[in-house]
Design an enzyme around this catalytic site. Structure first.
Site, PDB file in Angstrom:
ATOM      1  N   TYR A 278      14.166  18.607  -1.800  1.00 18.85           N
ATOM      2  CA  TYR A 278      14.133  17.332  -1.091  1.00 18.85           C
ATOM      3  C   TYR A 278      13.890  17.598   0.386  1.00 18.85           C
ATOM      4  CZ  TYR A 278      15.461  13.065   1.257  1.00 18.85           C
ATOM      5  OH  TYR A 278      15.444  11.964   2.073  1.00 18.85           O
TER       6      TYR A 278
ATOM      7  N   LEU B 203      -4.651 -24.928  -2.489  1.00 15.90           N
ATOM      8  CA  LEU B 203      -3.437 -25.664  -2.857  1.00 15.90           C
ATOM      9  C   LEU B 203      -2.479 -24.696  -3.548  1.00 15.90           C
ATOM     10  CD1 LEU B 203      -5.027 -28.983  -4.196  1.00 15.90           C
ATOM     11  CD2 LEU B 203      -4.448 -28.332  -1.835  1.00 15.90           C
TER      12      LEU B 203
ATOM     13  N   ARG C  77       7.304   9.728  -0.782  1.00 10.35           N
ATOM     14  CA  ARG C  77       7.725   8.406  -0.333  1.00 10.35           C
ATOM     15  C   ARG C  77       7.074   8.071   1.008  1.00 10.35           C
ATOM     16  NH1 ARG C  77      14.045   9.005  -0.563  1.00 10.35           N
ATOM     17  NH2 ARG C  77      13.962   6.899   0.346  1.00 10.35           N
TER      18      ARG C  77
ATOM     19  N   HIS D  44       9.004  23.677  -5.811  1.00 16.37           N
ATOM     20  CA  HIS D  44       9.739  22.990  -6.863  1.00 16.37           C
ATOM     21  C   HIS D  44      11.169  22.668  -6.448  1.00 16.37           C
ATOM     22  CE1 HIS D  44       8.771  27.309  -8.099  1.00 16.37           C
ATOM     23  NE2 HIS D  44       9.800  27.403  -7.297  1.00 16.37           N
TER      24      HIS D  44
END
Length: 455
Positions: A369, A10, A336, A366
């Site tokens: 991206y 429920l 990601r 280091h």
């Protein structure tokens, strides 16, 4: 378990005491919706013979379990637990069930062993339910007995000592076992003549007793695992108990967990014996940590895989990422969804990857991206390298060949390819493909001018 027994959850209520815009059963515990814990407890007993009644914000519940083999029944109007059972009845009958176990969707501490015990104890009953004895019964439904035999379940707000006698401390947990043939004649007789104006599933008990059916109230002492979650404080307490249960289970299974009181692990996560975890740390979703892998403190993982011999250093964030054998990640790295590190690849501090792959032995030490990129085996990505993958409308890929060297502070404007063994000079903005074994420099020539002396 006989194939004619199923379960009904429920989960249609609003849960107003949670003070949240999402349904109560979607409140999160260890990164998972509360409802998942109930489903997981029932699955080993009933397999796919589990239905969930949804109503308030059913769309959110569908989305939370999208792609899974969950069965739902809709209760358009939330008119009570008895009405929810009525809405599900056709589905239960169509499945050929003889018995159904009904539980509430807000009982994340419910254990599979408890359901097994309950089914065995209630095997001969037409209607059975589990009870607890509490020092403070609170708002739970009271179990009324006459000479030890169940007479009725009365909701706390409707309890009248003039009718039922002194208020008992035995309460209803909201877990029922119903024989469908017996209950079918009772369902149409439920009424909403109570203070809430709802149709209570608990009223089936009184109707069954009046009809001289076999009704059992199975006592389970003071087990807090059977109680529901009704407010944020109870949610936090339940999460703490589940966290401890899961962490201890991993430790007993051979996982070395430092500062275990600070580690949070999803029930869907897999951590192999011989893995090592340092707290505080959070491991959610379907993450998998292999034997011999090490995850250091202050890391956050969701749906990530870390293979044997790899090390995830402190303050790293991994979501939907795959880390191969013998890799090093972090500290302060972010992987990601779609990030893949092949064997012995290395990602250092302040490196972010998204839909990118580092092949064997490639490294980005280091301040980098890498988005929508493929980096060949043994390539070296210098500090400050950026793959410029978005042109304002579409994403484009960057391909860096095996053994290539990308100098510091380089911008690779996608779509672009740097061939195997090539070197890109520091500070370059690369907009055209670089052939194999080439040197590419794309920056303005340095000019030195005399400086005016200060006045």
């Amino acid at each position: 378990m006989a194939s004619t027994t199923g379960a009904l959850i429920l989960a249609a209520g609003k849960g107003t005491r949670m003070h949240s815009d999402k349904p109560k059963v979607l409140q999160t515990i260890l990164g998972e919706p509360m409802l998942r814990f109930v489903m997981d407890a029932l699955a080993p007993v009933f397999g796919d013979r589990v239905w969930t009644v949804v109503g308030h914000r059913a769309d959110m519940i569908y989305a939370a379990f999208a792609g899974e083999d969950a069965r739902f029944v809709v209760q358009e109007q939330q008119l009570g637990t008895g009405h929810a059972l009525q809405m599900a009845w056709e589905s239960l009958r169509a499945a050929g069930l003889d018995r159904v176990v009904v539980v509430n969707g807000d009982t994340p501490l419910l254990a599979t062993e408890t359901i097994d015990f309950f089914l065995k104890e209630s095997a001969e009953a037409d209607i059975a339910f589990m009870t607890l004895t509490l020092p403070d019964p609170g708002a739970y439904g009271r179990v009324v007995r006459h000479n030890g035999h169940v007479a009725a379940i009365v909701e706390a707000k409707d309890y009248d000592e003039a009718l039922y006698g002194p208020e008992p401390s035995e309460i209803n947990t909201g877990i029922y076992a119903l024989r469908l043939d017996a209950v079918e004649s009772l369902l149409p007789r439920l009424t909403n003549a109570n203070r809430s104006g709802e149709y209570y599933i608990t009223d089936l008990v009184g109707l069954a007793v009046a009809g001289r059916m076999n009704v059992l109230g199975i006592q389970c002492g003071e087990d807090p695992n059977l109680l529901g979650v009704n407010n944020p404080a109870e949610l936090i307490r339940s999460e703490a108990l589940l966290r401890t249960r899961l962490v201890i289970g991993h430790i007993e299974g051979g996982v070395l967990i430092h500062a275990p009181e600070t580690v949070r692990i999803s029930p869907r996560a897999t951590i192999e014996p011989g893995a090592e975890i340092y707290g505080p740390c959070e491991i959610y979703g379907t993450s998998r940590i292999a034997r011999g892998a090490v995850v250091h403190s202050h890391c956050w993982l969701r749906n990530a895989e870390v293979e044997s011999g790899s090390e995830v250093k402190s303050f790293s964030h991994l979501e939907g990422a795959t880390v191969g054998k013998g890799c090093s990640v972090g500290p302060f790295a972010r992987l990601r969804p779609g990030a893949v590190l092949d064997e012995e690849a290395r990602v250092g501090n302040f490196v972010e990857m998204k839909k990118a792959r580092l092949h064997k032995g490639a490294k980005a030490g280091h301040l980098t991206y890498l988005g929508d990129a493929d980096v060949g085996a043994g390539a070296n990505i210098g500090a400050g390298t950026i793959t410029c993958n978005y042109d304002g409308k579409n994403k484009h890929r960057t391909v860096i060949g095996a053994g290539a060297f990308i100098g510091s502070n380089t911008a690779l404007v996608a779509p672009v390819t740097v061939g195997d063994g090539s070197l890109v000079g520091a500070g370059s903005v690369i907009t055209k493909d670089v052939p194999e074994a080439s040197l590419a420099i794309a920056r303005g020539r340095q000019t030195n001018l005399p400086r005016k002396p200060k006045a």
